[in-house]
Design a protein around this motif. Sequence first.
Motif, PDB file in Angstrom:
ATOM      1  N   UNK A 205     -32.056 -39.446 -15.018  1.00 26.97           N
ATOM      2  CA  UNK A 205     -31.748 -38.947 -16.569  1.00 26.97           C
ATOM      3  C   UNK A 205     -32.710 -38.055 -16.933  1.00 26.97           C
ATOM      4  N   UNK A 206     -33.834 -37.968 -16.547  1.00 26.79           N
ATOM      5  CA  UNK A 206     -34.825 -36.855 -17.176  1.00 26.79           C
ATOM      6  C   UNK A 206     -34.339 -35.579 -16.296  1.00 26.79           C
ATOM      7  N   UNK A 207     -33.691 -35.471 -15.262  1.00 29.60           N
ATOM      8  CA  UNK A 207     -33.257 -34.128 -14.875  1.00 29.60           C
ATOM      9  C   UNK A 207     -32.533 -33.359 -15.847  1.00 29.60           C
ATOM     10  N   UNK A 208     -31.906 -33.865 -16.709  1.00 29.05           N
ATOM     11  CA  UNK A 208     -31.139 -33.142 -17.984  1.00 29.05           C
ATOM     12  C   UNK A 208     -32.491 -32.499 -18.594  1.00 29.05           C
ATOM     13  N   UNK A 209     -33.397 -33.024 -19.047  1.00 34.02           N
ATOM     14  CA  UNK A 209     -34.275 -32.410 -19.704  1.00 34.02           C
ATOM     15  C   UNK A 209     -34.800 -31.028 -18.878  1.00 34.02           C
ATOM     16  N   UNK A 210     -35.046 -31.543 -17.564  1.00 32.82           N
ATOM     17  CA  UNK A 210     -35.453 -30.404 -16.736  1.00 32.82           C
ATOM     18  C   UNK A 210     -34.572 -28.977 -16.624  1.00 32.82           C
ATOM     19  N   UNK A 211     -33.252 -29.440 -16.644  1.00 32.34           N
ATOM     20  CA  UNK A 211     -32.120 -28.630 -16.614  1.00 32.34           C
ATOM     21  C   UNK A 211     -32.125 -27.745 -18.016  1.00 32.34           C
ATOM     22  N   UNK A 212     -32.360 -28.375 -19.193  1.00 32.94           N
ATOM     23  CA  UNK A 212     -32.489 -27.535 -20.344  1.00 32.94           C
ATOM     24  C   UNK A 212     -33.686 -26.625 -20.195  1.00 32.94           C
ATOM     25  N   UNK A 213     -34.796 -27.076 -19.758  1.00 34.19           N
ATOM     26  CA  UNK A 213     -36.029 -26.021 -19.617  1.00 34.19           C
ATOM     27  C   UNK A 213     -35.732 -24.860 -18.785  1.00 34.19           C
ATOM     28  N   UNK A 214     -35.160 -25.187 -17.470  1.00 36.62           N
ATOM     29  CA  UNK A 214     -34.847 -24.035 -16.565  1.00 36.62           C
ATOM     30  C   UNK A 214     -33.710 -23.397 -17.386  1.00 36.62           C
ATOM     31  N   UNK A 215     -32.953 -23.727 -18.040  1.00 35.15           N
ATOM     32  CA  UNK A 215     -31.789 -22.786 -18.593  1.00 35.15           C
ATOM     33  C   UNK A 215     -32.556 -22.020 -19.771  1.00 35.15           C
ATOM     34  N   UNK A 216     -33.485 -22.415 -20.238  1.00 32.47           N
ATOM     35  CA  UNK A 216     -34.269 -21.500 -21.256  1.00 32.47           C
ATOM     36  C   UNK A 216     -34.960 -20.379 -20.547  1.00 32.47           C
ATOM     37  N   UNK A 217     -35.669 -20.755 -19.481  1.00 30.45           N
ATOM     38  CA  UNK A 217     -36.267 -19.685 -18.765  1.00 30.45           C
ATOM     39  C   UNK A 217     -35.261 -18.936 -18.005  1.00 30.45           C
ATOM     40  N   UNK A 218     -34.067 -19.248 -17.635  1.00 27.50           N
ATOM     41  CA  UNK A 218     -33.056 -18.393 -17.052  1.00 27.50           C
ATOM     42  C   UNK A 218     -32.468 -17.566 -18.178  1.00 27.50           C
ATOM     43  N   UNK A 219     -32.165 -17.907 -19.360  1.00 22.43           N
ATOM     44  CA  UNK A 219     -31.883 -16.931 -20.371  1.00 22.43           C
ATOM     45  C   UNK A 219     -32.824 -15.832 -20.574  1.00 22.43           C
ATOM     46  N   UNK A 220     -34.002 -16.198 -20.520  1.00 23.12           N
ATOM     47  CA  UNK A 220     -35.149 -15.167 -20.730  1.00 23.12           C
ATOM     48  C   UNK A 220     -35.001 -14.158 -19.543  1.00 23.12           C
ATOM     49  N   UNK A 221     -34.724 -14.674 -18.450  1.00 24.97           N
ATOM     50  CA  UNK A 221     -34.637 -13.791 -17.318  1.00 24.97           C
ATOM     51  C   UNK A 221     -33.131 -12.851 -17.452  1.00 24.97           C
ATOM     52  N   UNK A 222     -32.199 -13.453 -17.772  1.00 24.40           N
ATOM     53  CA  UNK A 222     -31.027 -12.686 -18.035  1.00 24.40           C
ATOM     54  C   UNK A 222     -31.173 -11.555 -19.029  1.00 24.40           C
ATOM     55  N   UNK A 223     -31.984 -11.788 -20.302  1.00 28.92           N
ATOM     56  CA  UNK A 223     -32.233 -10.900 -21.300  1.00 28.92           C
ATOM     57  C   UNK A 223     -33.009  -9.657 -20.529  1.00 28.92           C
ATOM     58  N   UNK A 224     -34.051 -10.108 -19.734  1.00 29.59           N
ATOM     59  CA  UNK A 224     -34.864  -9.105 -19.140  1.00 29.59           C
ATOM     60  C   UNK A 224     -34.228  -8.199 -18.302  1.00 29.59           C
ATOM     61  N   UNK A 225     -33.081  -8.674 -17.703  1.00 30.63           N
ATOM     62  CA  UNK A 225     -32.309  -7.538 -16.798  1.00 30.63           C
ATOM     63  C   UNK A 225     -31.170  -6.812 -17.507  1.00 30.63           C
ATOM     64  N   UNK A 226     -30.944  -7.175 -18.693  1.00 37.87           N
ATOM     65  CA  UNK A 226     -30.028  -6.166 -19.487  1.00 37.87           C
ATOM     66  C   UNK A 226     -30.823  -4.945 -19.954  1.00 37.87           C
ATOM     67  N   UNK A 227     -30.113  -3.881 -19.678  1.00 40.62           N
ATOM     68  CA  UNK A 227     -30.623  -2.719 -20.424  1.00 40.62           C
ATOM     69  C   UNK A 227     -31.864  -2.189 -19.686  1.00 40.62           C
ATOM     70  N   UNK A 228     -32.247  -2.846 -18.569  1.00 37.00           N
ATOM     71  CA  UNK A 228     -33.595  -2.444 -17.922  1.00 37.00           C
ATOM     72  C   UNK A 228     -33.291  -1.303 -16.837  1.00 37.00           C
ATOM     73  N   UNK A 229     -34.204  -0.327 -17.095  1.00 39.70           N
ATOM     74  CA  UNK A 229     -33.753   0.730 -16.203  1.00 39.70           C
ATOM     75  C   UNK A 229     -34.332   0.628 -14.935  1.00 39.70           C
ATOM     76  N   UNK A 230     -35.202  -0.489 -14.915  1.00 39.56           N
ATOM     77  CA  UNK A 230     -35.950  -0.713 -13.352  1.00 39.56           C
ATOM     78  C   UNK A 230     -35.019  -1.742 -12.468  1.00 39.56           C
ATOM     79  N   UNK A 231     -33.977  -2.146 -12.849  1.00 39.18           N
ATOM     80  CA  UNK A 231     -33.181  -2.968 -12.094  1.00 39.18           C
ATOM     81  C   UNK A 231     -31.598  -2.380 -12.119  1.00 39.18           C
ATOM     82  N   UNK A 232     -31.058  -2.317 -10.822  1.00 42.60           N
ATOM     83  CA  UNK A 232     -29.791  -1.496 -10.653  1.00 42.60           C
ATOM     84  C   UNK A 232     -28.883  -2.735 -10.833  1.00 42.60           C
ATOM     85  N   UNK A 233     -28.931  -3.851  -9.906  1.00 41.33           N
ATOM     86  CA  UNK A 233     -27.917  -5.067  -9.711  1.00 41.33           C
ATOM     87  C   UNK A 233     -28.169  -5.940 -10.802  1.00 41.33           C
ATOM     88  N   UNK A 234     -28.506  -5.661 -12.099  1.00 38.83           N
ATOM     89  CA  UNK A 234     -28.851  -6.621 -13.106  1.00 38.83           C
ATOM     90  C   UNK A 234     -27.775  -7.746 -13.372  1.00 38.83           C
TER      91      UNK A 234
END
Length: 418
Positions: A205-234
Amino acid sequence: MTHATARLLHLVRRYREPAVVQAVRSTAAAVVSYVIALRLSSEPAPLTAPLTALLVVQVTLYTTLTTGIRRVNAVVAGVLLAIGFSALVGLTWWSLGLIILASLVVGRVVKAGEFVPEVAISAMLVLGVTRVADTAWDRVLETLIGAAVGLAFNALFVPPVWVGPASEAITDLAARMRTLLLHIGEESGDTVTVEKAAARLHEARRLDNDIAEVDGALRQAEDSLRLNPRVREGLLFRLVLRTGLDTLEICAVVLRVSCRTLTDLARARGDEPLFPPKVALALNDLYRHTAIAVESFAQLITAQVSANAEAAESRLSEELATARRSRARLAALLPEEMDRHPGQWQLYGALLAEADRVLDELSVDKRSERLMEELDRHARARRERYPRLHRLARRARRARTLARSRSGSGSESGGGSR
């Protein structure tokens, strides 16, 4: 080498890490905006400018652009409200309450987002001074300076890409799932108390909390790929990580259900082992190879930053094939157990069904299918959102195709004439 020198060298080596880069960018933008505001604003300490720059220079270019617009909206709306209130009623206890209420409502209207309180803060700060008009426009000027400097910093010094931390978070999540699978597999031949089985269930059950933390890190990564000229296949990077996390989340849910099944089985077994030696060995093999498959899957979806994608895919396919053979051996052994414990047949069937679901979700074909579905969905959404741009792009592709065909036919005719 002294300890201080070693720490300094360690910091120098980490200068490319996103967190270090972000700290340097934010500090520099705040200082530059303060220096500019000292020259342009009549305020002796124009701290609104560096504060705005600090908030506008977010961790990603996408959030910087959206945050900068919302913050400017909030400050300007608060200043205009303060000017209007100062002209009508001035500052009293009831006018203060009224302006706070009006500011919070106006903040929603101008879509200030998380900066809705900033509307009220700006209005109160401006309303509380004697020279309302001068202070109001100085605050607007400082806000514009801070926002402009923040946007300029992100245009000149592109924010870091946060794919690495998100990939590490996904890998850590897969490692915890792998550890849990190995533990419940190793305990399948032991006499497991209900308390011990319940402890594994709580671990799942504690994996649910881990997934929520990973989801937050992934959202930050997704935003960093948007409109970023250094990334072609964002878009592709975002979808690979997002669909991979979705798969791991499904596997975590199924794993939790399996732990629930084993807890019920431990309660029914009492002082007996969960399974006899042959069945326990087959179940242990199944969970062991599934654990390795989960780890290989995480390595595969994060391969754009860790490389070795082909090796991870090959290892994943091999482990899934071995796990399916262990599952078939387990299914052949369970009928005898069902004869011995006919009242527990649904628990045995549940374990097999849950194992099938995890193996199916981790398969390479399933991953490719899910990725293609997401790519198609994003393409449809883009066509529906920007129909004119889609038509122009389609016409441009047709024009290029026609030009190539004409140049090809012209070269062929030229070659024939020679």
